[in-house]
Design a protein around this motif. Structure first.
Motif, PDB file in Angstrom:
ATOM      1  N   LEU A   9       0.828  -1.202   0.000  1.00 43.27           N
ATOM      2  CA  LEU A   9       0.000   0.000   0.000  1.00 43.27           C
ATOM      3  C   LEU A   9       0.866   1.259   0.000  1.00 43.27           C
ATOM      4  O   LEU A   9       0.602   2.208  -0.757  1.00 43.27           O
ATOM      5  CB  LEU A   9      -0.921  -0.005   1.218  1.00 43.27           C
ATOM      6  N   ILE A  10       1.915   1.285   0.830  1.00 44.57           N
ATOM      7  CA  ILE A  10       2.801   2.453   0.876  1.00 44.57           C
ATOM      8  C   ILE A  10       3.514   2.627  -0.451  1.00 44.57           C
ATOM      9  O   ILE A  10       3.658   3.753  -0.957  1.00 44.57           O
ATOM     10  CB  ILE A  10       3.812   2.308   2.035  1.00 44.57           C
ATOM     11  N   LEU A  11       3.964   1.518  -1.038  1.00 44.76           N
ATOM     12  CA  LEU A  11       4.640   1.590  -2.336  1.00 44.76           C
ATOM     13  C   LEU A  11       3.699   2.132  -3.410  1.00 44.76           C
ATOM     14  O   LEU A  11       4.090   2.976  -4.233  1.00 44.76           O
ATOM     15  CB  LEU A  11       5.146   0.200  -2.723  1.00 44.76           C
ATOM     16  N   PHE A  12       2.452   1.688  -3.389  1.00 47.55           N
ATOM     17  CA  PHE A  12       1.463   2.144  -4.366  1.00 47.55           C
ATOM     18  C   PHE A  12       1.135   3.626  -4.181  1.00 47.55           C
ATOM     19  O   PHE A  12       1.150   4.399  -5.141  1.00 47.55           O
ATOM     20  CB  PHE A  12       0.198   1.292  -4.221  1.00 47.55           C
ATOM     21  N   LEU A  13       0.859   4.038  -2.933  1.00 48.38           N
ATOM     22  CA  LEU A  13       0.515   5.438  -2.684  1.00 48.38           C
ATOM     23  C   LEU A  13       1.692   6.367  -2.972  1.00 48.38           C
ATOM     24  O   LEU A  13       1.508   7.488  -3.451  1.00 48.38           O
ATOM     25  CB  LEU A  13       0.059   5.610  -1.232  1.00 48.38           C
ATOM     26  N   ARG A  14       2.903   5.903  -2.705  1.00 48.62           N
ATOM     27  CA  ARG A  14       4.075   6.715  -3.014  1.00 48.62           C
ATOM     28  C   ARG A  14       4.218   6.918  -4.516  1.00 48.62           C
ATOM     29  O   ARG A  14       4.554   8.012  -4.979  1.00 48.62           O
ATOM     30  CB  ARG A  14       5.327   6.051  -2.441  1.00 48.62           C
ATOM     31  N   THR A  15       3.919   5.869  -5.282  1.00 51.07           N
ATOM     32  CA  THR A  15       3.966   5.993  -6.738  1.00 51.07           C
ATOM     33  C   THR A  15       2.901   6.956  -7.243  1.00 51.07           C
ATOM     34  O   THR A  15       3.164   7.770  -8.135  1.00 51.07           O
ATOM     35  CB  THR A  15       3.772   4.605  -7.395  1.00 51.07           C
ATOM     36  N   VAL A  16       1.700   6.879  -6.668  1.00 50.01           N
ATOM     37  CA  VAL A  16       0.627   7.812  -7.043  1.00 50.01           C
ATOM     38  C   VAL A  16       1.048   9.240  -6.754  1.00 50.01           C
ATOM     39  O   VAL A  16       0.869  10.153  -7.587  1.00 50.01           O
ATOM     40  CB  VAL A  16      -0.675   7.467  -6.289  1.00 50.01           C
ATOM     41  N   LEU A  78       0.253  -0.379 -12.443  1.00 49.81           N
ATOM     42  CA  LEU A  78       1.164  -1.106 -13.316  1.00 49.81           C
ATOM     43  C   LEU A  78       2.612  -1.006 -12.840  1.00 49.81           C
ATOM     44  O   LEU A  78       3.340  -2.008 -12.800  1.00 49.81           O
ATOM     45  CB  LEU A  78       1.043  -0.564 -14.740  1.00 49.81           C
ATOM     46  N   PHE A  79       3.043   0.195 -12.478  1.00 51.24           N
ATOM     47  CA  PHE A  79       4.428   0.385 -12.064  1.00 51.24           C
ATOM     48  C   PHE A  79       4.714  -0.328 -10.738  1.00 51.24           C
ATOM     49  O   PHE A  79       5.813  -0.868 -10.549  1.00 51.24           O
ATOM     50  CB  PHE A  79       4.737   1.873 -11.942  1.00 51.24           C
ATOM     51  N   THR A  80       3.746  -0.339  -9.824  1.00 51.18           N
ATOM     52  CA  THR A  80       3.957  -1.008  -8.537  1.00 51.18           C
ATOM     53  C   THR A  80       4.116  -2.502  -8.724  1.00 51.18           C
ATOM     54  O   THR A  80       5.035  -3.128  -8.166  1.00 51.18           O
ATOM     55  CB  THR A  80       2.786  -0.716  -7.585  1.00 51.18           C
ATOM     56  N   VAL A  81       3.239  -3.092  -9.516  1.00 49.09           N
ATOM     57  CA  VAL A  81       3.338  -4.527  -9.770  1.00 49.09           C
ATOM     58  C   VAL A  81       4.617  -4.842 -10.542  1.00 49.09           C
ATOM     59  O   VAL A  81       5.293  -5.851 -10.286  1.00 49.09           O
ATOM     60  CB  VAL A  81       2.096  -5.020 -10.532  1.00 49.09           C
ATOM     61  N   GLY A  82       4.989  -3.971 -11.487  1.00 53.26           N
ATOM     62  CA  GLY A  82       6.234  -4.168 -12.219  1.00 53.26           C
ATOM     63  C   GLY A  82       7.436  -4.137 -11.300  1.00 53.26           C
ATOM     64  O   GLY A  82       8.384  -4.928 -11.464  1.00 53.26           O
ATOM     65  N   TRP A  83       7.421  -3.228 -10.320  1.00 56.23           N
ATOM     66  CA  TRP A  83       8.523  -3.153  -9.366  1.00 56.23           C
ATOM     67  C   TRP A  83       8.576  -4.407  -8.485  1.00 56.23           C
ATOM     68  O   TRP A  83       9.658  -4.963  -8.237  1.00 56.23           O
ATOM     69  CB  TRP A  83       8.356  -1.910  -8.501  1.00 56.23           C
ATOM     70  N   LEU A  84       7.420  -4.879  -8.001  1.00 55.22           N
ATOM     71  CA  LEU A  84       7.380  -6.083  -7.185  1.00 55.22           C
ATOM     72  C   LEU A  84       7.878  -7.305  -7.961  1.00 55.22           C
ATOM     73  O   LEU A  84       8.567  -8.171  -7.403  1.00 55.22           O
ATOM     74  CB  LEU A  84       5.953  -6.335  -6.687  1.00 55.22           C
ATOM     75  N   ARG A  85       7.557  -7.339  -9.240  1.00 53.28           N
ATOM     76  CA  ARG A  85       8.019  -8.460 -10.055  1.00 53.28           C
ATOM     77  C   ARG A  85       9.516  -8.355 -10.331  1.00 53.28           C
ATOM     78  O   ARG A  85      10.239  -9.373 -10.335  1.00 53.28           O
ATOM     79  CB  ARG A  85       7.231  -8.502 -11.366  1.00 53.28           C
ATOM     80  N   ARG A  86      10.002  -7.149 -10.573  1.00 53.61           N
ATOM     81  CA  ARG A  86      11.417  -6.958 -10.882  1.00 53.61           C
ATOM     82  C   ARG A  86      12.308  -7.313  -9.697  1.00 53.61           C
ATOM     83  O   ARG A  86      13.399  -7.890  -9.875  1.00 53.61           O
ATOM     84  CB  ARG A  86      11.661  -5.520 -11.302  1.00 53.61           C
ATOM     85  N   THR A  87      11.868  -6.967  -8.475  1.00 51.55           N
ATOM     86  CA  THR A  87      12.661  -7.259  -7.282  1.00 51.55           C
ATOM     87  C   THR A  87      12.488  -8.691  -6.789  1.00 51.55           C
ATOM     88  O   THR A  87      13.169  -9.093  -5.839  1.00 51.55           O
ATOM     89  CB  THR A  87      12.272  -6.298  -6.147  1.00 51.55           C
ATOM     90  N   GLY A  88      11.569  -9.448  -7.401  1.00 52.85           N
ATOM     91  CA  GLY A  88      11.346 -10.824  -6.995  1.00 52.85           C
ATOM     92  C   GLY A  88      10.399 -10.975  -5.823  1.00 52.85           C
ATOM     93  O   GLY A  88      10.111 -12.102  -5.400  1.00 52.85           O
ATOM     94  N   GLU A  89       9.893  -9.848  -5.297  1.00 51.04           N
ATOM     95  CA  GLU A  89       9.007  -9.912  -4.132  1.00 51.04           C
ATOM     96  C   GLU A  89       7.666 -10.528  -4.488  1.00 51.04           C
ATOM     97  O   GLU A  89       7.066 -11.249  -3.678  1.00 51.04           O
ATOM     98  CB  GLU A  89       8.818  -8.510  -3.552  1.00 51.04           C
ATOM     99  N   LEU A  90       7.202 -10.283  -5.703  1.00 50.34           N
ATOM    100  CA  LEU A  90       5.925 -10.862  -6.119  1.00 50.34           C
ATOM    101  C   LEU A  90       6.043 -12.374  -6.261  1.00 50.34           C
ATOM    102  O   LEU A  90       5.156 -13.125  -5.817  1.00 50.34           O
ATOM    103  CB  LEU A  90       5.476 -10.233  -7.446  1.00 50.34           C
ATOM    104  N   THR A  91       7.145 -12.841  -6.837  1.00 44.76           N
ATOM    105  CA  THR A  91       7.346 -14.284  -7.004  1.00 44.76           C
ATOM    106  C   THR A  91       7.432 -14.975  -5.649  1.00 44.76           C
ATOM    107  O   THR A  91       6.851 -16.062  -5.448  1.00 44.76           O
ATOM    108  CB  THR A  91       8.621 -14.541  -7.815  1.00 44.76           C
ATOM    109  N   ILE A 109      -8.376  -1.477  -3.034  1.00 43.98           N
ATOM    110  CA  ILE A 109      -9.107  -0.651  -2.060  1.00 43.98           C
ATOM    111  C   ILE A 109      -8.626   0.796  -2.128  1.00 43.98           C
ATOM    112  O   ILE A 109      -9.429   1.743  -2.099  1.00 43.98           O
ATOM    113  CB  ILE A 109      -8.934  -1.222  -0.649  1.00 43.98           C
ATOM    114  N   ALA A 110      -7.293   0.984  -2.218  1.00 41.13           N
ATOM    115  CA  ALA A 110      -6.751   2.340  -2.318  1.00 41.13           C
ATOM    116  C   ALA A 110      -7.229   3.034  -3.584  1.00 41.13           C
ATOM    117  O   ALA A 110      -7.500   4.246  -3.581  1.00 41.13           O
ATOM    118  CB  ALA A 110      -5.227   2.303  -2.274  1.00 41.13           C
ATOM    119  N   SER A 111      -7.346   2.289  -4.686  1.00 37.75           N
ATOM    120  CA  SER A 111      -7.850   2.871  -5.931  1.00 37.75           C
ATOM    121  C   SER A 111      -9.275   3.365  -5.753  1.00 37.75           C
ATOM    122  O   SER A 111      -9.648   4.452  -6.218  1.00 37.75           O
ATOM    123  CB  SER A 111      -7.798   1.834  -7.060  1.00 37.75           C
TER     124      SER A 111
END
Length: 394
Positions: A9-16, A78-91, A109-111
């Protein structure tokens, strides 16, 4: 809410926040290049430059948030999910048996909260800054004047027009009202120095040091015409109306009016006299629907369509976010920029559908205004819901 939920949530809101501040910075920098001298000139009254800039750009930033909030939310998703995937956190999270739907829940929910915040700004905040959003930097400390859009009151049978409209004071300068109905003694014209809008019972007229207090206010809403030139000797002409409804009130039988004054009872508010379409777009749904329901003025098909579009905008924006959600799951392993391209294409198709529906409703082609405005919602939301359900357990 778990720790991973707070992290996402913090990562998403920071990107927004970063996306919005970037857009706001670009807007302010480019606009300041042409308006900087005017802003500096406003500091001669003793205000600091940051305060002047805040007064001028604050309402514009609120409007910018209303215009871009849904798109920024979508791109931040899109950017938040891309970042999570790039860092391996999503996997790593998925390998623990947690579904995409559960991972993305905080962002969904934040959206929704952001879109609701847009709705609140659009309906409760922006209408109060309508005058500020239609002025230039050099008008910051002064009254805003614009041409008057001639508007015919169908009930009273009077065409309301004048030289200029002062929006803050809600005053028509040099009104020239054309009377198309038969009111004994009034003739065809009603000319005065100014016409001030007054609400029922309102006793104060003007702004700031120019405020004048009257002992009694009008019984109905309308315009107080001061120093009437035509017809002459207005104080000798009896008040007139249609049926039991008063229309033209004069000092002959209205003790609260002074000699040389006349009161036109009408539901044509000064907001309806703005010549700029921006003023209409910045109005609230309640005001727009009031115009449509007002029997005294003609409502175009475009205005009726706009009312319905404003009603469905919030759920339609949320439907757009949910429509893009399956792209971030990325089951085919596509690259981030390919996903962004697909999202941009879907957004363009979304706005093309909205534009087409708006054009059909405004012209009355194929669909009535209400059906045309609701058509994008009827198309997008079922598809978005089906796509959301499909990825919840992936």
């Amino acid at each position: 809410m778990t720790r991973i939920d707070r992290y996402i949530l913090i990562l998403f809101l920071r990107t927004v926040l970063v996306c919005f501040l970037s857009l706001a910075g670009i807007f302010i920098v480019f606009h300041a290049f042409t308006a900087f001298d005017d802003l500096v000139a406003q500091t001669r009254n003793g205000d600091s430059l940051p305060w002047v800039a805040f007064r001028f750009y604050g309402p514009y930033l609120i409007m910018l948030f209303d215009m871009t909030g849904a798109i920024i939310t979508l791109m931040a998703f899109l950017f938040t999910v891309g970042w999570l995937r790039r860092t391996g956190e999503l996997t790593a999270t998925l390998s623990a048996g947690i579904s995409h739907g559960r991972i993305f829940r905080p962002m969904v929910i934040a959206s929704g909260v952001i879109i609701v915040s847009q709705l609140c700004c659009r309906e409760m905040v922006i209408p109060h800054f309508r005058s500020s959003l239609t002025m230039k930097a050099e008008d910051l400390n002064g009254e805003i004047e614009q041409a008057v859009r001639p508007t015919f009151d169908q009930f009273a049978g009077i065409l309301i027009e004048g030289a200029t409209l002062r929006t803050k004071a809600q005053t028509i300068e040099h009104p020239n009202f054309r009377i198309d109905a038969d009111y004994e003694g009034f003739g065809d014209l009603l000319i005065a120095d100014d016409a001030v809008w007054m609400e029922p019972g309102q006793t104060q007229i003007g702004i700031g040091q120019n405020t004048v207090t009257r002992p009694v206010g009008p019984p109905v809403a309308g315009y107080l015409l001061r120093n009437v030139k035509e017809p002459e000797s207005i104080h000798r002409i009896a008040s007139a109306g249609r049926g039991e409804q008063p229309v033209l009130l004069t000092p002959a039988d209205q003790s609260w009016l002074q000699p040389g004054e006349c009161f036109l009872a009408t539901s044509v508010h000064p907001n309806m006299l703005h010549t700029e379409d921006t003023a209409t777009r910045l109005a609230s749904v309640l005001e727009l629907s009031g115009r449509v329901r007002n029997p005294a003025v003609h409502s175009s098909l475009a205005l009726q369509t706009q009312v319905h579009e404003r009603i469905v905008r919030a759920p339609l924006d949320f439907g757009l976010v949910m429509l893009i959600l399956p792209l971030v799951v990325n089951a085919r392993g596509r690259k981030l920029f390919v996903l962004i391209g697909a999202a941009v294409g879907m957004v363009l198709a979304f706005f093309a559908l909205k534009t087409l529906a708006s054009a059909l409703g405004g012209s009355g082609t194929l669909f009535a205004p209400g059906i045309a405005a609701w058509l994008p919602l009827l198309v997008v939301c079922p598809i978005a819901y089906a796509r959301l359900r499909a990825v919840q357990h992936v």
